[in-house]
Design a protein around this motif. Structure first.
Motif, PDB file in Angstrom:
ATOM      1  N   THR A  60       0.836  -1.187   0.000  1.00 21.46           N
ATOM      2  CA  THR A  60       0.000   0.000   0.000  1.00 21.46           C
ATOM      3  C   THR A  60       0.876   1.245   0.000  1.00 21.46           C
ATOM      4  OG1 THR A  60      -1.679  -1.179   1.273  1.00 21.46           O
ATOM      5  CG2 THR A  60      -1.809   1.235   1.266  1.00 21.46           C
ATOM      6  N   VAL A  61       0.548   2.170  -0.864  1.00 18.38           N
ATOM      7  CA  VAL A  61       1.271   3.441  -0.896  1.00 18.38           C
ATOM      8  C   VAL A  61       0.758   4.320   0.237  1.00 18.38           C
ATOM      9  CG1 VAL A  61      -0.289   4.551  -2.554  1.00 18.38           C
ATOM     10  CG2 VAL A  61       2.065   5.338  -2.360  1.00 18.38           C
ATOM     11  N   ARG A  62       1.681   4.935   0.954  1.00 16.61           N
ATOM     12  CA  ARG A  62       1.292   5.821   2.049  1.00 16.61           C
ATOM     13  C   ARG A  62       1.076   7.247   1.559  1.00 16.61           C
ATOM     14  NH1 ARG A  62       5.127   4.280   7.172  1.00 16.61           N
ATOM     15  NH2 ARG A  62       4.385   2.148   7.404  1.00 16.61           N
ATOM     16  N   ARG A  63       1.904   7.662   0.601  1.00 20.16           N
ATOM     17  CA  ARG A  63       1.818   9.041   0.133  1.00 20.16           C
ATOM     18  C   ARG A  63       2.394   9.150  -1.263  1.00 20.16           C
ATOM     19  NH1 ARG A  63       4.960  12.485   3.969  1.00 20.16           N
ATOM     20  NH2 ARG A  63       6.685  12.104   2.571  1.00 20.16           N
ATOM     21  N   VAL A  64       1.763   9.970  -2.081  1.00 20.37           N
ATOM     22  CA  VAL A  64       2.250  10.291  -3.424  1.00 20.37           C
ATOM     23  C   VAL A  64       2.309  11.805  -3.517  1.00 20.37           C
ATOM     24  CG1 VAL A  64       1.807  10.156  -5.908  1.00 20.37           C
ATOM     25  CG2 VAL A  64       1.174   8.229  -4.423  1.00 20.37           C
ATOM     26  N   GLU A  65       3.464  12.337  -3.893  1.00 20.58           N
ATOM     27  CA  GLU A  65       3.605  13.776  -4.054  1.00 20.58           C
ATOM     28  C   GLU A  65       4.235  14.078  -5.406  1.00 20.58           C
ATOM     29  OE1 GLU A  65       5.522  15.818  -0.847  1.00 20.58           O
ATOM     30  OE2 GLU A  65       4.417  14.694   0.665  1.00 20.58           O
ATOM     31  N   GLY A  66       3.729  15.094  -6.077  1.00 24.20           N
ATOM     32  CA  GLY A  66       4.338  15.584  -7.300  1.00 24.20           C
ATOM     33  C   GLY A  66       3.921  14.899  -8.585  1.00 24.20           C
ATOM     34  N   LYS A  67       2.959  13.988  -8.519  1.00 28.10           N
ATOM     35  CA  LYS A  67       2.588  13.233  -9.720  1.00 28.10           C
ATOM     36  C   LYS A  67       2.048  14.127 -10.832  1.00 28.10           C
ATOM     37  CE  LYS A  67      -0.092   9.227 -11.239  1.00 28.10           C
ATOM     38  NZ  LYS A  67      -1.106   8.243 -10.864  1.00 28.10           N
ATOM     39  N   ALA A  68       1.220  15.081 -10.499  1.00 21.88           N
ATOM     40  CA  ALA A  68       0.627  15.949 -11.521  1.00 21.88           C
ATOM     41  C   ALA A  68       1.679  16.816 -12.208  1.00 21.88           C
ATOM     42  CB  ALA A  68      -0.454  16.832 -10.907  1.00 21.88           C
ATOM     43  N   GLU A  69       2.655  17.294 -11.431  1.00 18.08           N
ATOM     44  CA  GLU A  69       3.692  18.147 -11.999  1.00 18.08           C
ATOM     45  C   GLU A  69       4.668  17.354 -12.860  1.00 18.08           C
ATOM     46  OE1 GLU A  69       2.978  17.974  -8.746  1.00 18.08           O
ATOM     47  OE2 GLU A  69       1.983  19.883  -8.383  1.00 18.08           O
ATOM     48  N   GLY A  70       5.004  16.148 -12.429  1.00 20.62           N
ATOM     49  CA  GLY A  70       5.863  15.270 -13.214  1.00 20.62           C
ATOM     50  C   GLY A  70       7.310  15.687 -13.306  1.00 20.62           C
ATOM     51  N   THR A  71       7.780  16.512 -12.360  1.00 23.41           N
ATOM     52  CA  THR A  71       9.197  16.871 -12.362  1.00 23.41           C
ATOM     53  C   THR A  71       9.965  16.111 -11.287  1.00 23.41           C
ATOM     54  OG1 THR A  71       8.768  18.795 -10.957  1.00 23.41           O
ATOM     55  CG2 THR A  71       8.838  19.162 -13.351  1.00 23.41           C
ATOM     56  N   TRP A  72       9.355  15.937 -10.129  1.00 21.02           N
ATOM     57  CA  TRP A  72       9.912  15.125  -9.043  1.00 21.02           C
ATOM     58  C   TRP A  72       8.736  14.478  -8.339  1.00 21.02           C
ATOM     59  CZ3 TRP A  72      12.958  17.303  -4.228  1.00 21.02           C
ATOM     60  CH2 TRP A  72      13.288  16.258  -3.364  1.00 21.02           C
ATOM     61  N   VAL A  73       8.620  13.179  -8.471  1.00 18.01           N
ATOM     62  CA  VAL A  73       7.546  12.437  -7.824  1.00 18.01           C
ATOM     63  C   VAL A  73       8.138  11.643  -6.671  1.00 18.01           C
ATOM     64  CG1 VAL A  73       5.737  10.700  -8.100  1.00 18.01           C
ATOM     65  CG2 VAL A  73       6.275  12.253  -9.994  1.00 18.01           C
ATOM     66  N   LEU A  74       7.486  11.717  -5.525  1.00 20.58           N
ATOM     67  CA  LEU A  74       7.890  10.955  -4.358  1.00 20.58           C
ATOM     68  C   LEU A  74       6.794   9.950  -4.046  1.00 20.58           C
ATOM     69  CD1 LEU A  74       9.542  12.128  -1.151  1.00 20.58           C
ATOM     70  CD2 LEU A  74       7.385  10.882  -0.979  1.00 20.58           C
ATOM     71  N   LEU A  75       7.167   8.684  -3.975  1.00 21.04           N
ATOM     72  CA  LEU A  75       6.242   7.610  -3.619  1.00 21.04           C
ATOM     73  C   LEU A  75       6.717   7.008  -2.306  1.00 21.04           C
ATOM     74  CD1 LEU A  75       6.061   5.814  -7.092  1.00 21.04           C
ATOM     75  CD2 LEU A  75       4.528   7.581  -6.200  1.00 21.04           C
ATOM     76  N   ASP A  76       5.909   7.121  -1.276  1.00 20.25           N
ATOM     77  CA  ASP A  76       6.269   6.615   0.048  1.00 20.25           C
ATOM     78  C   ASP A  76       5.519   5.313   0.297  1.00 20.25           C
ATOM     79  OD1 ASP A  76       6.712   6.095   2.730  1.00 20.25           O
ATOM     80  OD2 ASP A  76       6.087   8.064   3.429  1.00 20.25           O
ATOM     81  N   PHE A  77       6.289   4.226   0.385  1.00 23.83           N
ATOM     82  CA  PHE A  77       5.712   2.916   0.667  1.00 23.83           C
ATOM     83  C   PHE A  77       6.062   2.451   2.078  1.00 23.83           C
ATOM     84  CE2 PHE A  77       6.177   2.981  -3.976  1.00 23.83           C
ATOM     85  CZ  PHE A  77       4.885   2.655  -4.356  1.00 23.83           C
ATOM     86  N   GLY A  78       6.522   3.356   2.918  1.00 19.98           N
ATOM     87  CA  GLY A  78       6.896   2.983   4.280  1.00 19.98           C
ATOM     88  C   GLY A  78       8.360   2.614   4.358  1.00 19.98           C
ATOM     89  N   ASP A  79       8.673   1.356   4.066  1.00 26.44           N
ATOM     90  CA  ASP A  79      10.062   0.896   4.148  1.00 26.44           C
ATOM     91  C   ASP A  79      10.926   1.421   3.009  1.00 26.44           C
ATOM     92  OD1 ASP A  79       9.481  -0.516   6.442  1.00 26.44           O
ATOM     93  OD2 ASP A  79       9.197  -2.421   5.416  1.00 26.44           O
ATOM     94  N   ILE A  80      10.301   1.768   1.893  1.00 19.47           N
ATOM     95  CA  ILE A  80      11.061   2.374   0.791  1.00 19.47           C
ATOM     96  C   ILE A  80      10.371   3.654   0.331  1.00 19.47           C
ATOM     97  CG2 ILE A  80      11.933   0.134  -0.024  1.00 19.47           C
ATOM     98  CD1 ILE A  80      10.134   0.583  -2.523  1.00 19.47           C
ATOM     99  N   VAL A  81      11.197   4.572  -0.134  1.00 20.58           N
ATOM    100  CA  VAL A  81      10.706   5.794  -0.749  1.00 20.58           C
ATOM    101  C   VAL A  81      11.302   5.833  -2.148  1.00 20.58           C
ATOM    102  CG1 VAL A  81      10.699   8.321  -0.687  1.00 20.58           C
ATOM    103  CG2 VAL A  81      10.508   7.017   1.448  1.00 20.58           C
TER     104      VAL A  81
END
Length: 115
Positions: A60-81
Motif C-alpha cells: 500500500t502506498v502511504r503518500r504520493v507527491e508531485g505526480k501531476a507536476e511530473g518533475t519530481w515524484v515521491l512515492l512513500d511505501f513505508g520501508d522504501i521511498v
C-alpha cells in the motif's frame, strides 16, 4: 518492495536507477530508490508503473507527491521511498550526494540489459 519498484521503473525505461540503503542514516525509510525519466509524461508513466506493480504485490502506498507536476515524484511505501525525477531536477537536488553516507544497493540482477 525495492525489487518491485526497480523492475517496474526499468520496464518503463527509467534511466540511471540507483538504490541507497538509508536504514542506518535516516529514520524515514530503509531504502531510497532514485531514477529519472526524460519528460513529464515519462516520469508520470514510470510513477504509474511503480504504483501498479507495488499494488499487485500487495503493498500500500502511504503518500504520493508531485505526480501531476511530473518533475519530481515521491512515492512513500513505508520501508522504501521512490524518487522519480526529470533529469534536470535530479541533478539539482542530487539526493545521491545528500545521502552519500548511505551505501548503494547492487541492482545488477534486477535491471535489464542495456543496448
Amino acid at each position: 518492495m525495492l525489487e518491485v519498484a526497480v523492475k517496474a521503473g526499468d520496464a518503463k525505461r527509467a534511466e540511471d536507477i540507483v538504490a541507497l540503503d538509508v536504514e542506518q542514516v535516516s529514520l524515514v525509510a530503509d531504502y531510497f530508490a532514485i531514477m529519472n525519466g526524460g519528460s513529464k509524461r515519462q516520469v508520470q508513466a514510470i510513477t504509474q508503473a511503480v504504483l501498479d506493480a507495488e499494488s499487485e504485490a500487495g503493498v500500500t502506498v502511504r503518500r504520493v507527491e508531485g505526480k501531476a507536476e511530473g518533475t519530481w515524484v515521491l512515492l512513500d511505501f513505508g520501508d522504501i521511498v521512490v524518487h522519480i525525477f526529470q533529469e534536470e531536477q535530479r541533478h539539482y537536488y542530487d539526493l545521491e550526494k545528500l545521502w552519500s553516507d548511505a551505501p548503494m544497493v547492487n541492482l545488477t540482477d534486477w535491471l535489464g540489459e542495456t543496448a
